[in-house]
Each structure stands twice: as structure tokens, then as C-alpha cells.
Write an enzyme that holds these catalytic residues in place. Sequence first.
Site, PDB file in Angstrom:
ATOM      1  CB  SER A  54      -0.969  -0.005   1.178  1.00 23.92           C
ATOM      2  OG  SER A  54      -0.274   0.021   2.384  1.00 23.92           O
TER       3      SER A  54
ATOM      4  CE  LYS B 146      -2.961   1.385   5.275  1.00 24.32           C
ATOM      5  NZ  LYS B 146      -2.853   0.914   3.907  1.00 24.32           N
TER       6      LYS B 146
END
Length: 439
Positions: free
Chosen positions: A354, A397
Site C-alpha cells: 500500500s 489509517k
Amino acid sequence: LDDIKDRILEFISTGKMKGSLTGSIICFVGPPGVGKTSIGKSVAEALNRKFFRFSLGGMRDEAEIKGHRRTYIGAMPGKLIQSLKAVGSANPVIMLDEIDKIGISYQGDPASALLEVLDPEQNSQFLDHYIDVRFDLSNVLFIATANQLDTIPLPLLDRMEVMKLSGYVIEEKLEIAKRYLIPKQLKSHGFKKGMVKIDTSMLKRIIEGYAREAGVRSLENSIRKIMRKATRHYAEGKTDPIVITAANLEEYLGKPRFTDESLYKKSIPGVVLGLAWTSMGGATLYVESTVISTKSRGFRMTGQLGDVMKESSEIAYTYISSRVRDYGIHEDYFNTNTIHLHVPAGATPKDGPSAGITMATSIYSLAKNIPVKKNIAMTGELTVTGKVLPIGGVKEKTLAAKRAKVKTIIFPLENKKDFDELPQHIRKGIDVQFVNYFD
């Protein structure tokens, strides 16, 4: 934890309609200290059932689950039959803690032995080798907990209904501390109400300076530390109540562990803030690039990167260097420069796809010699053609970005649905951009 509570209430109401809670196995997944075990206890309390908890961490002998045959010396029934014996009821709530840390060894594979226990189709006919009579486990409500899903064997994961607890934002931690942690610690240190006062602004300081993790365990440890020092104050015969202020906070807790999370006061070309997911919750990490030689083409990366992350950085390098004309970068830039990409905290292993767009932005920013705007964080997987693919851990996140005071987050377009599902108070104050292509 509204969504978790709703799911549990749906579970219980199904049981109420049907008359029994058979065929339901819940698995709570989340970082340490977010309250997975506490929720299990609360469920048992709400259902008015007995509660038994055993940890599967490091268990590597399947006889601990299925029991020993009685011909062996020291034979005994498996943990499940023992737990029913201990609570004295056939329908308790049994918590299988740390199901992701089950071990496999030459003695056997307990995870496979658990399949029979956790499969609603099979567990009404559970066979313990010691008792050697079929026993009906279908009335037991099993609740498993785990920090991550990767290490749970897939057939086992398939049997369970996964519920994710991802961690708390500052406002939630404040309420947890006020309503629960402080009263609990006052009581366990023998204080009456009002003998130690920690107001909201001080709690905020403690959370931001000493307890930034996803759960509330280190927040509780910080409060415990204050209480311990306070007991000494009273034990020495002083009677005035203790008030925690900005002036004396460091005296109680030492210097703050976390300072302002931005490493860079000034934006530098080649430095970008990325977002990562770990089993401890979300985290922010920087990606830096710099030119180390102006003689030949080359690319190297450091920072304890795993295989997937190394590939990500190579994809980012290939993508940006294949698009020099479109992006207005000098055509010979990559042919004449060796670029070094580094992810700080070199002692911490990092892996996962990611960081693709973060790395590409870092190389792009370096090649254009333009710094990235401050207070932006990004996450997304990149392909060689510049398509941005979705990532996991959106909530974790987002929480990490909020803790680092980030104002703008860039997410892949396909993660829009995940972001829209987040509670309003988490989405508040963040400008989110969804991207489909690196362009």
C-alpha cells in the site's frame, strides 16, 4: 463501537427468536488494548451465562483440545471439556483468546483440531478422546480474539464471523478514561473520589504525549503511574488533594514519549508521508528519495523493506521513469542519476503493497524538485501502468492520520465505500481525495 454492538445484538436477537444461540462463532480482530476480551465478558454478562477464557497462544498439541486417550499416563480431557466442568454449565460463553498465535509442531496441529469445535455443522457431535462419548458443544457461544487475520488458517477463519475493532480517536479515549479507567484506578489504589484530579486538558496531554497507540492500554498504564506516585504522597502523611497540571505532569510521567509527529518542519522534495497498517493499529511513515550519483542510471532502496514493498518501490521507479515526457521531467534525468529511496525507522521491518503511490510521489517530487504540500498523507497500491488499486485498513489509517494531525488523505477510489462506512466523528475535519490513476 456501535457497529460491533449492533452485530452482537443481532446475534442475540436471532437466538431469542430461535430459542438457542447455536451456530454462532464470533471472532474479534483488532490491535492490543481495544477491548476485545472485555466485550466477550460483557456479552456473557448480558446473556446471563457463565464465562470462561483460555488462551490459545503457543498451544501446539491438539490433545489439549481433543483430550488424550485414557491409555496414556497423565491423560486428561481437552481444555473445552475441562472448561465446561469448571463453570458447571453446558452453555457458557467460552473465549478463545489469541487464536492467531496458535502454534504448529511435530506434535500436531491444534488449529485443525479446532475446526471440529468451531464448525456449527460438526460441534453438536464433538468427540473428546478422554470421555469417548459424543458431546454437544452447539449450545456454547464461542468468541475468538485475534490481532491479525493473516496467521489464522483459512479453513478456520471460514467458520467464524469476523468483527473488526480498529482503535479509538482522542475523543473516544477521553471518554473511556473519564468514565472507566480513572474510577477503576482510583478504586484499585484505595483512593476516594476527588483525592486525585486529572482534568480533560491534562488527559488530552497524556493521550497525545504518552499514549498514542490504537488501544487504551498505555493510557491506563500512564494513569496507573500517576496513581502510584499519588499513593506515596498520601502515605507520607500529606492530606492535600493532588491536582495534575501542566507544570507537574512531567514529574509524574517523565518526558513525553511522543513529540510532534512531523519529522520535517520544512517540506523537502522527495519526502512524502504514507499511511501503514500494522497489527498494533495504523501508523504514519515517511518515504524519502534522494540522488546519490549523477554519473549513471541506478536505483537502490533501504529501510528493512519486505519483498512486497521492494517490488512496490521498483514499480514506482519504473512507472515514473517510463512517463518522463508526460510529466515534464528532463529526458535524461533517470539515465544519468542514481536514486536512493529510504523508509525511515530502519530497524522496523515493513511490508505490504500500500505504499506504491507514496513511493511514486516521492520519486516524482524529487525528479521535479518540487516539495509535496504539508499535511498530506497517502496510501494506495500502484501498478506499472499507473492504476491505483485498493488497500486494507482504511479506518486504522484514517485514525493514524488524525493522530498525526494530517488534514488531507489520498485514498484509492475503490476504498470510497470503506471510508463512507466510518462513523461521522472519525471522518470529521479530514479532506479526503479518492484517486483512480496516478495521473
